[in-house]
Motif scaffolding. Structure first.
Motif, PDB file in Angstrom:
ATOM      1  N   THR A  77      20.897  54.140   1.875  1.00 54.76           N
ATOM      2  CA  THR A  77      21.921  54.705   1.006  1.00 54.76           C
ATOM      3  C   THR A  77      21.583  56.160   0.743  1.00 54.76           C
ATOM      4  N   TYR A  78      22.532  57.060   1.057  1.00 54.92           N
ATOM      5  CA  TYR A  78      22.345  58.476   0.757  1.00 54.92           C
ATOM      6  C   TYR A  78      23.317  58.868  -0.343  1.00 54.92           C
ATOM      7  N   THR A  79      22.792  59.492  -1.384  1.00 57.10           N
ATOM      8  CA  THR A  79      23.603  59.957  -2.497  1.00 57.10           C
ATOM      9  C   THR A  79      23.460  61.471  -2.618  1.00 57.10           C
ATOM     10  N   GLY A  80      24.575  62.167  -2.568  1.00 57.39           N
ATOM     11  CA  GLY A  80      24.592  63.610  -2.773  1.00 57.39           C
ATOM     12  C   GLY A  80      25.467  63.946  -3.957  1.00 57.39           C
ATOM     13  N   GLU A  81      25.047  64.932  -4.737  1.00 58.97           N
ATOM     14  CA  GLU A  81      25.764  65.221  -5.972  1.00 58.97           C
ATOM     15  C   GLU A  81      25.715  66.709  -6.295  1.00 58.97           C
ATOM     16  N   VAL A  82      26.864  67.274  -6.639  1.00 63.51           N
ATOM     17  CA  VAL A  82      26.945  68.634  -7.170  1.00 63.51           C
ATOM     18  C   VAL A  82      27.165  68.530  -8.671  1.00 63.51           C
ATOM     19  N   MET A  83      26.282  69.142  -9.455  1.00 64.83           N
ATOM     20  CA  MET A  83      26.405  69.170 -10.909  1.00 64.83           C
ATOM     21  C   MET A  83      26.510  70.624 -11.355  1.00 64.83           C
ATOM     22  N   SER A  84      27.481  70.915 -12.216  1.00 62.42           N
ATOM     23  CA  SER A  84      27.698  72.282 -12.687  1.00 62.42           C
ATOM     24  C   SER A  84      27.690  72.324 -14.208  1.00 62.42           C
ATOM     25  N   ASN A  85      26.891  73.224 -14.755  1.00 66.84           N
ATOM     26  CA  ASN A  85      26.893  73.476 -16.187  1.00 66.84           C
ATOM     27  C   ASN A  85      27.820  74.662 -16.448  1.00 66.84           C
ATOM     28  N   VAL A  86      28.952  74.405 -17.099  1.00 66.13           N
ATOM     29  CA  VAL A  86      29.982  75.442 -17.232  1.00 66.13           C
ATOM     30  C   VAL A  86      29.966  76.122 -18.594  1.00 66.13           C
ATOM     31  N   SER A  87      29.251  75.531 -19.566  1.00 66.27           N
ATOM     32  CA  SER A  87      29.209  76.125 -20.893  1.00 66.27           C
ATOM     33  C   SER A  87      27.985  75.630 -21.640  1.00 66.27           C
ATOM     34  N   GLY A  88      27.365  76.537 -22.428  1.00 66.89           N
ATOM     35  CA  GLY A  88      26.224  76.159 -23.247  1.00 66.89           C
ATOM     36  C   GLY A  88      24.994  75.836 -22.427  1.00 66.89           C
ATOM     37  N   GLY A  89      24.116  75.030 -23.009  1.00 71.89           N
ATOM     38  CA  GLY A  89      22.850  74.715 -22.345  1.00 71.89           C
ATOM     39  C   GLY A  89      21.944  75.933 -22.272  1.00 71.89           C
ATOM     40  N   ASP A 101      16.821  70.884 -29.268  1.00 67.17           N
ATOM     41  CA  ASP A 101      16.340  72.242 -29.509  1.00 67.17           C
ATOM     42  C   ASP A 101      17.418  73.008 -30.283  1.00 67.17           C
ATOM     43  N   PRO A 102      17.133  73.450 -31.510  1.00 71.08           N
ATOM     44  CA  PRO A 102      18.167  74.118 -32.307  1.00 71.08           C
ATOM     45  C   PRO A 102      18.609  75.465 -31.739  1.00 71.08           C
ATOM     46  N   THR A 103      17.883  76.006 -30.781  1.00 70.26           N
ATOM     47  CA  THR A 103      18.261  77.297 -30.190  1.00 70.26           C
ATOM     48  C   THR A 103      19.172  77.154 -28.977  1.00 70.26           C
ATOM     49  N   VAL A 104      19.431  75.924 -28.520  1.00 73.43           N
ATOM     50  CA  VAL A 104      20.232  75.700 -27.315  1.00 73.43           C
ATOM     51  C   VAL A 104      21.622  75.203 -27.709  1.00 73.43           C
ATOM     52  N   ARG A 105      22.668  75.855 -27.176  1.00 76.35           N
ATOM     53  CA  ARG A 105      24.040  75.481 -27.503  1.00 76.35           C
ATOM     54  C   ARG A 105      24.448  74.186 -26.792  1.00 76.35           C
ATOM     55  N   ASN A 106      25.428  73.496 -27.367  1.00 75.06           N
ATOM     56  CA  ASN A 106      25.973  72.290 -26.741  1.00 75.06           C
ATOM     57  C   ASN A 106      26.437  72.603 -25.325  1.00 75.06           C
ATOM     58  N   ALA A 107      26.200  71.681 -24.410  1.00 71.24           N
ATOM     59  CA  ALA A 107      26.478  71.910 -22.994  1.00 71.24           C
ATOM     60  C   ALA A 107      27.676  71.094 -22.531  1.00 71.24           C
ATOM     61  N   VAL A 108      28.473  71.708 -21.640  1.00 70.59           N
ATOM     62  CA  VAL A 108      29.579  71.031 -20.971  1.00 70.59           C
ATOM     63  C   VAL A 108      29.307  71.076 -19.472  1.00 70.59           C
ATOM     64  N   ALA A 109      29.352  69.921 -18.811  1.00 72.51           N
ATOM     65  CA  ALA A 109      29.004  69.857 -17.392  1.00 72.51           C
ATOM     66  C   ALA A 109      29.958  68.929 -16.655  1.00 72.51           C
ATOM     67  N   PHE A 110      30.109  69.214 -15.368  1.00 74.05           N
ATOM     68  CA  PHE A 110      30.928  68.386 -14.489  1.00 74.05           C
ATOM     69  C   PHE A 110      30.148  68.085 -13.217  1.00 74.05           C
ATOM     70  N   GLY A 111      30.394  66.909 -12.648  1.00 73.46           N
ATOM     71  CA  GLY A 111      29.701  66.526 -11.434  1.00 73.46           C
ATOM     72  C   GLY A 111      30.609  65.795 -10.465  1.00 73.46           C
ATOM     73  N   LEU A 112      30.220  65.808  -9.215  1.00 64.23           N
ATOM     74  CA  LEU A 112      30.880  65.011  -8.183  1.00 64.23           C
ATOM     75  C   LEU A 112      29.810  64.408  -7.304  1.00 64.23           C
ATOM     76  N   ARG A 113      29.805  63.093  -7.235  1.00 66.74           N
ATOM     77  CA  ARG A 113      28.789  62.346  -6.481  1.00 66.74           C
ATOM     78  C   ARG A 113      29.447  61.637  -5.307  1.00 66.74           C
ATOM     79  N   ALA A 114      28.788  61.642  -4.159  1.00 72.92           N
ATOM     80  CA  ALA A 114      29.204  60.879  -2.991  1.00 72.92           C
ATOM     81  C   ALA A 114      28.065  59.963  -2.579  1.00 72.92           C
ATOM     82  N   GLU A 115      28.388  58.705  -2.309  1.00 72.68           N
ATOM     83  CA  GLU A 115      27.377  57.725  -1.929  1.00 72.68           C
ATOM     84  C   GLU A 115      27.762  57.086  -0.596  1.00 72.68           C
TER      85      GLU A 115
END
Length: 392
Positions: A42-54, A371-385
Motif C-alpha cells: 500500500t502506497y499513501t501519498g499526501e499533500v498537506m498545506s498550512n494556509v493560515s496561522g501555525g 503554545d500561547p505564541t502560535v496562532r490557530n492553524a487552518v490546513a487542507f490536505g489531499l491523500r491518495a492511497e
C-alpha cells in the motif's frame, strides 16, 4: 458496522524532537479467502498545506509505503494454529507539523525521518479461546483501536495523545516498534481480554533510521491491558498502561508511576435499510496520563463517520471529529502554555477504483502545541492511497 479504517521543544526528548503517534495499520491478514501466503503493498501519498496561522504557511508532500507478508504456518509447514507476519515500512521523512506547530500531528503518516525499516515481525500461536503473539509488534494494531475512527487523517484518532506522548521514544507504535509478547483471550461472545509486555524504549533514539532491539540499560518495560466489551451495534474498550522504568518529571526529579487509563467506544447510530455496512457511526474516547512526567494529562476525542452518504457511492465515507489534549498543571508550572490543543477534522474518503482511494481533509487547530505564541492553524490536505495484492 463501519469498515474503515509539531514538534514543540517542550516535549520529552523523542527522536528528532518528534511525537510518536497512531498510524493506519496496513489492512488484511490471512483468512479463509486468502492463500497460505499473502503479500500486499500500500502506497499513501499526501499533500498537506498550512494556509493560515501555525508557525508558517507552506505545503509538504508526505508518503508512506507498507509492505506486508503473512504466512499460514499450519498450511505450509504443519505447525498447527500458527502464522507469521512481517511488515516493512518506508517514509520520506517530511514533516507538516513544522508548519502547523501542532503537537498531536495532523497527518498520521508523518515521521520526520526518511527511512525504510522493519516495522513488525511476529509469530502468532492460536489456542482454544485465544492466541499469543511474540516479536516486533505495533500495540496500536490491536490496543486502543476502533474501526470508525480509523477513517481520519489526524493521529490522535489512531491512538490517544495521552498514550502516544509517553516514554523515551514513544510506546511501541508508528513509526518505531519494540519487542513484545501479547496474549488475547475471548472468554465469551463479544468479549476480549488483551495484555502485552513490551520493551519500554522502541528502537534506538540515537539512530532513528534503524530497526533496533535493545534490552536493558534501564529501559524497563511497558505493560498494557485492555478489556473489550460488546455494545448494541458496537463495542467498548477499557485500557490501562504503565512503565516500569524511572522518568524525570517537570521539576527534574526522577520517579516512577508513568501510567494512565483510557476508555473508548463506538456504536452504530443507524444503519441503512437492507445494508448494515452503510449508515452513521459515532465514537468517543477519554484518557488520562500522569501529569508529572507528560505534557498532556488529559485527552478527549469524539467523531461521526457516515458510510454511503450519497446514492450510488456506497463505500464512500464522510467524517467529522475533534481531539483535545489538555496540558497538565505540572507542565504549565514549568513552561508557559495554554490549557489545551484542540484539533478539528472534516474528511471524505472515496474509493475510485478497487486499488485507489482519494481523501481530501480540512483541519482547524486551536492553540497549536498549546503554545500561547502560535496562532490557530487552518490546513487542507489531499491523500491518495494505492493498494494491491502481490501474492495471495
Amino acid at each position: 458496522m463501519i469498515a474503515g479504517f509539531a514538534a514543540v521543544v517542550s516535549f520529552p526528548a523523542f527522536a528528532e524532537g518528534h511525537l510518536p503517534h497512531g498510524h493506519t495499520h496496513s489492512r488484511g491478514e490471512i483468512d479463509e479467502s486468502h492463500s497460505p501466503l499473502l503479500l500486499q503493498a500500500t502506497y499513501t501519498g499526501e499533500v498537506m498545506s498550512n494556509v493560515s496561522g501555525g508557525l508558517k504557511r507552506g505545503s509538504r508532500y508526505l508518503d508512506n509505503l507498507d509492505i506486508v507478508a503473512e504466512a499460514d504456518l499450519e498450511a505450509i509447514a504443519g505447525w498447527k494454529g500458527a502464522s507469521a507476519h512481517v511488515y516493512g515500512l518506508y517514509n520520506n521523512g517530511k514533516s507538516f507539523s513544522d508548519l502547523a506547530g501542532d503537537a498531536q500531528t495532523a497527518s498520521n503518516i508523518e515521521t520526520g525521518v526518511q527511512a525504510f525499516r522493519l516495522y513488525e515481525a511476529w509469530i502468532e500461536q492460536k489456542f482454544v479461546g485465544g492466541s499469543l503473539r511474540v516479536g516486533l509488534y505495533d500495540l496500536n494494531s490491536e490496543f486502543d483501536a476502533l474501526d470508525a475512527s480509523g477513517l481520519f487523517i489526524g493521529s490522535p484518532h489512531g491512538i490517544g495523545t495521552d498514550f502516544a506522548q509517553t516514554g523515551e521514544n514513544g510506546p511501541s507504535i508508528f513509526p518505531s516498534t519494540s519487542l513484545a509478547a501479547r496474549v488475547s483471550i475471548e472468554p465469551a461472545e463479544g468479549w476480549v481480554v488483551r495484555a502485552a509486555v513490551l520493551d519500554g524504549v522502541p528502537g534506538d533514539p540515537d539512530r532513528t533510521k534503524r530497526t533496533a532491539v535493545k534490552l536493558g540499560d534501564g529501559d524497563g518495560a511497558l505493560l498494557v491491558a485492555e478489556i473489550e466489551a460488546p455494545l448494541p451495534h458496537g463495542r467498548l474498550l477499557f485500557g490501562g498502561w504503565s512503565y516500569t522504568a524511572r522518568f524525570d518529571d517537570h521539576t527534574g526529579n526522577s520517579g516512577r508511576g508513568n501510567d494512565g487509563l483510557y476508555v473508548r467506544g463506538e456504536t452504530a447510530l443507524f444503519e441503512e435499510a437492507g445494508d448494515p455496512a452503510q449508515g452513521l457511526a459515532a465514537f468517543a474516547r477519554l484518557g488520562i496520563a500522569d501529569g508529572r512526567f507528560n505534557t498532556f494529562g488529559k485527552f478527549a476525542s469524539a467523531g461521526l463517520n457516515y458510510t454511503g452518504p450519497f446514492k450510488g457511492r456506497d463505500e464512500d465515507q464522510l467524517g467529522f471529529a475533534v481531539a483535545a489534549a489538555f496540558t497538565g498543571d505540572a507542565y504549565k508550572r514549568a513552561v508557559p502554555a495554554d490549557n489545551a490543543e484542540v484539533a478539528f477534522e472534516l474528511t471524505y474518503r472515496a474509493p475510485v477504483a478497487s486499488w485507489l482511494s482519494l481523501q481530501p481533509s480540512a483541519h482547524y487547530i486551536i492553540n497549536p502545541g498549546a503554545d500561547p505564541t502560535v496562532r490557530n492553524a487552518v490546513a487542507f490536505g489531499l491523500r491518495a492511497e494505492i493498494s494491491f495484492n502481490i501474492l495471495g
